[in-house]
Design a protein around this motif. Sequence first.
Motif, PDB file in Angstrom:
ATOM      1  N   UNK A   1       0.824  -1.208   0.000  1.00 23.78           N
ATOM      2  CA  UNK A   1       0.000   0.000   0.000  1.00 23.78           C
ATOM      3  C   UNK A   1       0.856   1.254   0.000  1.00 23.78           C
ATOM      4  N   UNK A   2       2.063   1.145   0.515  1.00 24.99           N
ATOM      5  CA  UNK A   2       2.995   2.263   0.406  1.00 24.99           C
ATOM      6  C   UNK A   2       3.291   2.520  -1.071  1.00 24.99           C
ATOM      7  N   UNK A   3       3.467   1.443  -1.829  1.00 28.11           N
ATOM      8  CA  UNK A   3       3.709   1.585  -3.274  1.00 28.11           C
ATOM      9  C   UNK A   3       2.468   2.109  -3.984  1.00 28.11           C
ATOM     10  N   UNK A   4       1.305   1.598  -3.574  1.00 27.22           N
ATOM     11  CA  UNK A   4       0.042   2.002  -4.211  1.00 27.22           C
ATOM     12  C   UNK A   4      -0.207   3.493  -4.088  1.00 27.22           C
ATOM     13  N   UNK A   5       0.088   4.025  -2.913  1.00 35.25           N
ATOM     14  CA  UNK A   5      -0.311   5.398  -2.632  1.00 35.25           C
ATOM     15  C   UNK A   5       0.821   6.388  -2.863  1.00 35.25           C
ATOM     16  N   UNK A   6       1.970   5.898  -3.371  1.00 38.96           N
ATOM     17  CA  UNK A   6       3.153   6.762  -3.379  1.00 38.96           C
ATOM     18  C   UNK A   6       2.942   8.048  -4.176  1.00 38.96           C
ATOM     19  N   UNK A   7       2.122   7.994  -5.221  1.00 39.64           N
ATOM     20  CA  UNK A   7       1.952   9.186  -6.046  1.00 39.64           C
ATOM     21  C   UNK A   7       0.652   9.939  -5.759  1.00 39.64           C
ATOM     22  N   UNK A   8      -0.024   9.555  -4.694  1.00 35.79           N
ATOM     23  CA  UNK A   8      -1.333  10.164  -4.465  1.00 35.79           C
ATOM     24  C   UNK A   8      -1.207  11.478  -3.720  1.00 35.79           C
ATOM     25  N   UNK A   9      -2.128  12.359  -4.063  1.00 38.83           N
ATOM     26  CA  UNK A   9      -2.166  13.681  -3.455  1.00 38.83           C
ATOM     27  C   UNK A   9      -2.445  13.566  -1.957  1.00 38.83           C
ATOM     28  N   UNK A  10      -3.362  12.683  -1.598  1.00 39.38           N
ATOM     29  CA  UNK A  10      -3.786  12.608  -0.199  1.00 39.38           C
ATOM     30  C   UNK A  10      -3.238  11.355   0.467  1.00 39.38           C
TER      31      UNK A  10
ATOM     32  N   UNK B   1     -17.783  -0.587 -14.529  1.00 48.16           N
ATOM     33  CA  UNK B   1     -18.528  -1.677 -13.894  1.00 48.16           C
ATOM     34  C   UNK B   1     -18.054  -1.899 -12.474  1.00 48.16           C
ATOM     35  N   UNK B   2     -16.722  -1.870 -12.291  1.00 48.35           N
ATOM     36  CA  UNK B   2     -16.169  -2.148 -10.959  1.00 48.35           C
ATOM     37  C   UNK B   2     -16.688  -1.148  -9.938  1.00 48.35           C
ATOM     38  N   UNK B   3     -16.702   0.130 -10.309  1.00 47.10           N
ATOM     39  CA  UNK B   3     -17.136   1.126  -9.316  1.00 47.10           C
ATOM     40  C   UNK B   3     -18.628   0.997  -9.051  1.00 47.10           C
TER      41      UNK B   3
ATOM     42  N   UNK C   1      -8.222   3.991 -11.960  1.00 53.58           N
ATOM     43  CA  UNK C   1      -8.715   2.663 -12.305  1.00 53.58           C
ATOM     44  C   UNK C   1      -7.689   1.598 -11.938  1.00 53.58           C
ATOM     45  N   UNK C   2      -6.438   1.875 -12.205  1.00 57.05           N
ATOM     46  CA  UNK C   2      -5.370   0.910 -11.963  1.00 57.05           C
ATOM     47  C   UNK C   2      -5.236   0.610 -10.465  1.00 57.05           C
ATOM     48  N   UNK C   3      -5.127   1.662  -9.667  1.00 57.23           N
ATOM     49  CA  UNK C   3      -4.942   1.479  -8.229  1.00 57.23           C
ATOM     50  C   UNK C   3      -6.186   0.860  -7.611  1.00 57.23           C
ATOM     51  N   UNK C   4      -7.360   1.339  -8.040  1.00 58.08           N
ATOM     52  CA  UNK C   4      -8.604   0.806  -7.477  1.00 58.08           C
ATOM     53  C   UNK C   4      -8.737  -0.673  -7.797  1.00 58.08           C
TER      54      UNK C   4
ATOM     55  N   UNK D   1     -11.005   6.090  -4.348  1.00 57.17           N
ATOM     56  CA  UNK D   1     -11.355   6.497  -5.709  1.00 57.17           C
ATOM     57  C   UNK D   1     -11.593   8.006  -5.790  1.00 57.17           C
ATOM     58  N   UNK D   2     -12.182   8.539  -4.720  1.00 59.33           N
ATOM     59  CA  UNK D   2     -12.513   9.964  -4.741  1.00 59.33           C
ATOM     60  C   UNK D   2     -11.265  10.837  -4.694  1.00 59.33           C
ATOM     61  N   UNK D   3     -10.162  10.285  -4.172  1.00 61.09           N
ATOM     62  CA  UNK D   3      -8.983  11.133  -3.987  1.00 61.09           C
ATOM     63  C   UNK D   3      -8.058  11.123  -5.198  1.00 61.09           C
ATOM     64  N   UNK D   4      -8.320  10.295  -6.190  1.00 59.77           N
ATOM     65  CA  UNK D   4      -7.434  10.252  -7.355  1.00 59.77           C
ATOM     66  C   UNK D   4      -8.136  10.903  -8.538  1.00 59.77           C
ATOM     67  N   UNK D   5      -7.490  11.873  -9.139  1.00 60.91           N
ATOM     68  CA  UNK D   5      -8.126  12.619 -10.224  1.00 60.91           C
ATOM     69  C   UNK D   5      -7.904  11.983 -11.581  1.00 60.91           C
ATOM     70  N   UNK D   6      -6.688  11.492 -11.790  1.00 60.68           N
ATOM     71  CA  UNK D   6      -6.373  10.996 -13.124  1.00 60.68           C
ATOM     72  C   UNK D   6      -7.051   9.636 -13.327  1.00 60.68           C
ATOM     73  N   UNK D   7      -7.959   9.537 -14.323  1.00 66.18           N
ATOM     74  CA  UNK D   7      -8.802   8.334 -14.413  1.00 66.18           C
ATOM     75  C   UNK D   7      -8.031   7.034 -14.616  1.00 66.18           C
ATOM     76  N   UNK D   8      -6.948   7.068 -15.390  1.00 62.73           N
ATOM     77  CA  UNK D   8      -6.201   5.840 -15.617  1.00 62.73           C
ATOM     78  C   UNK D   8      -5.555   5.338 -14.335  1.00 62.73           C
ATOM     79  N   UNK D   9      -4.923   6.267 -13.622  1.00 66.83           N
ATOM     80  CA  UNK D   9      -4.281   5.917 -12.358  1.00 66.83           C
ATOM     81  C   UNK D   9      -5.326   5.421 -11.352  1.00 66.83           C
TER      82      UNK D   9
END
Lengths: 222, 235, 229
Positions: free
Chosen positions: A148-157, C76-78, C140-143, C130-138
Amino acid sequence: MRHVLTIAWKDLRSELRTKESINAAAAFSMVILVLFSFVLDISGDAREFGGGLLWLVFAFAGALVLNRSFAREQSNDCLDALVASPLPGWALFLGKALANFALLAVVELIALPVFGILFNADWLRFPGWIALTCALATWGMTVIGTMFSALTVNLRLRELMLPVLVYPMLIPVLMAAMQLTSALLSGTGITGDDWVWVKLLIGFDIIFTSLSLALIDVILVN
Amino acid sequence: MSGAALDVRAVWKYFGDFPALRAVTLGVAPGECLAMLGRNGAGKTTLLKILAGLSTVSQGSVSVFGSEGHSSGARRKTGVLGHGIGIYDELSARENLELFGTLYGVANPGQTALDWLERVGLNHVAHARAREFSRGMRQRLAVARAFLHAPDLLLLDEPFTALDDRSIALLQRLLAERLAAGATVVMSTHQLREAMELATHWALLVRGKLVHKGERTPEILADPAWVYRNYGEDS
Amino acid sequence: MKTKILMAMALFSGLYLVRNLYVILLQLPDEAAQGAIYRIMYFHVPGWITSFSAYFLAAVASIYYLVKRDSRADEFAVALTEVGTIFTMLGLGTGMVWARIIWGVWWVWDPRLTWAFICFLIYAGYLLLRKTIDEPGQRARIAAVVSLFAFVSVVITYKSIDWWRTQHPGAVLSFRTGGEQRMDPAMEHMLFQNWFALTAFAGVIMMLRLGQERMQRELDALRRYTHNL
């Protein structure tokens, strides 16, 4: 495999040079231990709540170490340099996880004797079992935390999201570790009913390690 | 286009529904030095990230030295210098280079690291932490990191931006050396003059589209701004 | 055409639910041990099954996204996860009411209940993320990755009644007991019927949410496009 050790060694070396997160984690674990002494009515016996207390300390203090894991790569875009190199994603993950595991183990080794003294707990009664429980649960924490550290590394929040995501994922591991540790501290040892928790820990470790290794490339390459 | 160092075919890259790259097709032959021009946001960095294997394509294909995607063999032959310097502050200069030497499978990482520190003029601070370095020293260290495995393909994202004189001279010398050894270079840049001196070819990206790719003619070297006057704005 | 099918489905599931309510409340007898309150089972059990099915499909959609990078899979996932979370809340709520009547408390820290609650927390975290990530590709990938991690908790919750001795009842439905009938066949039949109705209803709100999500994405893309003009 050589790459795994290269990465683990690199992480350990940079951490041991500053000891930033390990000092912070050790100090924080002491703070939590003291805080809990106010909350709980302690009559010199840690049998009932010892396991729970100990793992909450490990989880909160460990998070400090784990959060830093990929954040450390961020400062000079080092992560890009690593991903662009021939280093496979799984080796990067395993290397960082190994380093984190070692750091968490150090924090636990500092916190355990202090816990034993402050709460009058005989944590060395079943040394083999305690070591096994700690190893299995710490690896589980490490895998989830590193991933999860890797997952969130580029996130704003990232600071906000990390605890919200990581702690619920960790509950199974912590629950199992708490049950087992409490059984060990109370002196009854591992009985028939506790085996389900041992199995849960092993299953958790296997499932989440494989999931992480399978999915890490997706996270690193966007 | 067999034997190409880089073969980019009809590559699209979307960020959500926004196309950052639109049907980019680009071949780079071995030994070419391609200067990639374009405004900020034109897709230069995106394209370089895809070439470096840091990013995936949404459609299309990229092959590096004939291997589709990014095999570890192709990565081993590629040197990347991005926006960030990719140097660990807590490690010493030598440890940084040794680390990347090991990752790139260099024969003797320890000795290679020392050799390169000498080449970039950092041998006197080999055991000091990168954190303590001045900006110029860090940049030279980063250059050494990208070059130390003698890459056959160099991907440089705005390499001359924010470099001091000494680093620019060093980078140009090293690039010329790799080019003489037959390596391929792709760099994005705003510094037309520095880039055009080395470039054999140039390409222009406008809003994710490749609008021109051709040889660098002597006229351009004399007046690099000609590029922007003729191809610059489309609106 | 699509909206007409959706409307028909909505009408069908609505009428079916009303009909089921009529049967459940007025035609079926009270249960021997629990009396009238047992009827909440007809919503509690199918609600959870619907919720977990939605999570399962969301995990499948997430895998599909990771393999194909098709943003429709992410839509679909969301939609599925949101519907799943609503039904998780329904399941927790009905469970609490039931527990209050039969056990005398709203909540006990029994393994089954605890795992169910963890599930809820994890999927709530997924939706927050999901709400905290703006870029849709990123996003979808992380989610998608988080969805797969989260699904492990669903499996544990589902199996928890087999792995632990729980206060929550063990398996009763015939497909989990290996065909052994632990429940009156008429009641089980009704339960399956209401499962079907609830799943149809979940499908309808899922499709509505999907349409809304698509509209939202189109809007986002257009706005981004105008910024770049």
